[in-house]
Design a protein around this motif. Sequence first.
Motif, short mmCIF file in Angstrom:
data_model
loop_
_atom_site.label_atom_id
_atom_site.label_comp_id
_atom_site.label_asym_id
_atom_site.label_seq_id
_atom_site.Cartn_x
_atom_site.Cartn_y
_atom_site.Cartn_z
N ARG A 191 8.28 0.84 10.74
CA ARG A 191 9.28 0.30 9.81
C ARG A 191 8.99 0.77 8.40
NH1 ARG A 191 10.05 -6.03 9.65
NH2 ARG A 191 7.96 -5.79 8.82
N ALA A 192 9.90 1.48 7.83
CA ALA A 192 9.75 1.90 6.43
C ALA A 192 10.52 0.92 5.57
CB ALA A 192 10.28 3.31 6.26
N PRO A 193 10.04 0.65 4.36
CA PRO A 193 10.80 -0.25 3.48
C PRO A 193 12.07 0.44 3.02
CG PRO A 193 8.91 0.68 2.33
CD PRO A 193 8.82 1.14 3.76
N ALA A 194 13.00 -0.38 2.55
CA ALA A 194 14.24 0.19 2.04
C ALA A 194 13.90 1.14 0.90
CB ALA A 194 15.14 -0.93 1.54
N ARG A 195 14.53 2.34 0.92
CA ARG A 195 14.20 3.33 -0.11
C ARG A 195 14.82 2.93 -1.43
NH1 ARG A 195 13.78 9.21 1.87
NH2 ARG A 195 14.59 9.59 -0.21
N SER A 196 14.04 2.98 -2.47
CA SER A 196 14.63 2.72 -3.78
C SER A 196 14.32 3.92 -4.66
CB SER A 196 14.04 1.44 -4.37
OG SER A 196 12.64 1.49 -4.28
N ALA A 197 15.22 4.14 -5.59
CA ALA A 197 15.05 5.30 -6.46
C ALA A 197 13.93 5.00 -7.45
CB ALA A 197 16.35 5.56 -7.20
#
Lengths: 629, 132, 299
Positions: free
Chosen positions: A614-620
């Motif tokens: 599970r990868a965390p939600a990508r944020s810029a």
Amino acid sequence: MNKTLALIQKDRVWLTIAACTGAVACTVLLFELRFENVFVLPGYGLVEGLWLLLPLLAALLAGFQVAREHLSRTSEYVRQRAITPQHLYWSQTVAAVTVLLSWPVVAVALLWLRELVFGFGAAGADARGWGILAAGTSLGLATHALTLFVLTLPLAWVGRVALGILTAIALLALQSVLVSFEPPWLVFALLHGGLALALWMVARVNSCTPHDPDRPLPRSLLLVAAPLVAVCAALFGAIVTSSWEASSLQRLQMQRPWIVEIAPDQLALVRPVRAGVQEILDEGLAPTGRLASGRSLGNETLAPRPAEPRFDPFDVRSVYHWQRNQTLWIRGGVRNVELTPWGSVRIIDRLESGRSAWALERPGSGRFSKRAFLREARRFSIDQELLFLIDPESPGIWRIDAETPPVLVPLPLPGGERPVKVCSANLGVNPTHTAGNDWVDVVVGEQHAWQLTIDGWQPVESSRVLQPFTLTLHDADPFQPDVEVLSSGGQRLRHRYTLATGKEMFLAGLTCVGAVLRPLPLALFAATQDYDDIGRSLPHETRWLFDPLLGGGFAWLLAPSALLCLLLATLARRELRQRGASHARANSWAAVILVGGVFGALVVSLIETRRAWRAPARSAPLPVVIRAA
Amino acid sequence: MLLRVDPRSGEPLFEQLVFQVKRAVAEGTLSSGDKLPSVRELARQLSINPNTVVRAIETLERDGVIVRRQGAGCFVSDRPSELAAKERRTRLERLVTKAVTEAFHLGFGPLEIREAMEQRLDALDVKQRKTR
Amino acid sequence: MTNAIEFRGVRRHFGQQEVLRGLELAVKPGEVFALLGRNGSGKTTALRILLGFLKPHEGEAFILGRPSAALTSADRERIGYVAEGQHLYPELRVCDLLRFEAETRTRFEPALAERELARAGLPLEKHVWHLSRGQRAQVALILVAATSPEVLVFDDPAMGLDVVMRRQLLDTLIELLAERGCAVLFSSHILTDVERIADRVGILHGGALIVDAPLDELKRRVQKRQWIPRKVNGHGAEPLVDGLLRARKVSEAYELTLLDLDEAREATLRAGATHVSEPLVPDLEELFLDLTTGTENSR
């Protein structure tokens, strides 16, 4: 080569400490086990002592090997040079193995030196003693490799510990099967050496794959891990379900009414109501209102309920007879007689004048079977004691007395009778004995009962022999057996047990759960084996391979078992695909679950953690404030 | 020669170094033909990156303050700055403009500013060091 | 010429925490790059990824033109790396360490290391556990320097050291740079040291570099001004100007940190104010604080 030496040299402080500690421990152990155990005639003590100590020390050594760079926090320091991880691993392993091998060698050398000066030197050294040392050492090596394998698994600590326990138990199970076939020590040592080598190879792959909780296990490791884990999970599952079934079946049997002799020549079913008081039941298991005192019934009058193992405890082949060590008083000291695990008789005289030791082989065939046992004959005078040795496999009886050097005198029962049972007989007060020991071991042949005296076999009146009940199983159904009990007075009682109470049904259900959870390939195998036959013929240690339900008329339990496996495999496969695993990976884990069942699923969940996928939600990232060429 | 730099100052380190050498030459602490310490010595003495020292020396060389002789090191130049006269004039004007503007904003009159400049020039003893 | 060190869009998370979000960074040969950031900003993670001890989830790091994930031991020999804490084997003597290095690194020059150790006053016969933290860091650096690395990666060399130790360590590093001129990437949060030796500064914040510029340029482009707003209907105006990095209100006045203030912008600034102070060049520490703390960050 220089690099290897440098790597070993930097650890020399710790390696020296380990070598010294282990050598001292081994020397003390071997010293405590007495000289003759090591040099002259190897005994059980050596096997047990060495096999407990060496694996323990080996596991500690492996633990230290893994922790070494972590403790000084130099893992990256040591890696950042012209050394591959493999080179590092093998240097450390070779150093540890050298230390491990030095322990028994140093201990034996020290003891040997001591005996050359104070004892009877190398005279009579038995090659089998070296065999046991080699086998014990190989066990140490295998433990080192296993611990190394477990501790280097690129998993979270909980996963490493769980998989370690699972692998260790699976290996112990295999070992118990191996030992029950009584292999020569060399075979044992070679098998364990080979196992150690294989595990070291896998541990190398492990230790070159650093643990990363946020990534799935790399494919290279998966190829090694999946088959190994599947086999271990299956073996572990078989052991667990087997003991689960055995314990719930035993509790079920404890719930059942007992068949006892409530009056001379009268058999009845009773159920305990409170301590020491039994309630007598009629044939439909309804209480009759009559009570019987448990004490007056006595233990001997309890009929054997159909329990594990399902054969007569008085039978010569019963495991209850495995008495393999006896001491005789002889003139000027004691004589210790021991049946060794490798089928010889070891005799050590400890006299005031010194020690002597002998190893006697079975006349003719060379080895006594593992079921051979020793019994004491009635004592006639303080320094005239007799032992007899019965080997129920290819039956034979031998006599051992105080004669020096000791000999095995063949002593067949008169008339060529085959020994059938070993019972007790009450022969009245023994003139040379203190009170309370009127019972003597007698051998019951096909027609008569015999006791051993100085002059050979003497018949014993059958009325004096405690004849236990004879139990016949008309139907060996595990839950509802049909039994018939025959008392020594000729009384018969036939009864078919049923699952009468709620608790009995519950326990039967628990047993079925155990059978359903048994890993599928082993369940299929168990279903093809008749459990009753197996119980009579195979050694007790292999019993976990067989199933009282699947091999006793409940083969239909395979259907829910297979369904469960399929369901688990499908679910796991879908879950893994959803997480983003490749087809090959999802399929191989599904195969592991098909092989290992619930236990396979457990292992898969330990290896393929949710976090790894599970990868965390990508944020810029935050905007760049200043960037210049 | 005592050189010091202040890493916390807003002025880049190499400019500080350039300025200090220029001032030392202007004040006479360094006279023409004097040898400058090597890059390594300077870096060690000032505890700064050798790259910075190299950059300062390059700037000084370009400005004609020092000359580099292959294999021997850097020496204070005995020739006038090789910058074009026009360029030199522009720079001087910019410097003076800046100084005068700042001084004006600080509330000084022309007399006070001139007086301060004269004092500064006397201190530097420019007359004695005049090159042309 | 290829960069000595390069990060290309490196992303890495630990559990649900994103530590690096697309880190882009390049160090040219011979350049000294200071990687700054607060504790937990991902400096160590970035360096471990660079050395191939940790795998990124996305992107790739290169060192000496080789991908970090595939460094061979020959590549490793060209790289000097001192990990965080500068741990060495505590039970060994310094001379044992020298022998170990000499056997396990082909480029190691024992004579050079011995000379440097003597110069730094570090006794060869002492056990590592008897050395102070600063001495240990010095030994670690000297051991690395004696292999003539082409790239030096140094994780937080100054952590836990006092002023004297830091200065000694700095001297050793400068010596190394003067002698070999290798590319250096070091992480730190002692900012005065950075100002002494860094050519280029990167500030790692929120998983990526928010600043990546030569130190001199940074000093030239950023300035601080005090700004007192003109009152309009009893309310002070907000300082609104392009290039505003941070505005901190101190009673009536604002302390502004400004980037690339040209004449047009300065005019805008003066228009809304009763007073604008003379420019002040912030030191690195102030700049670091302005960029990494507070909520008033804006472009």
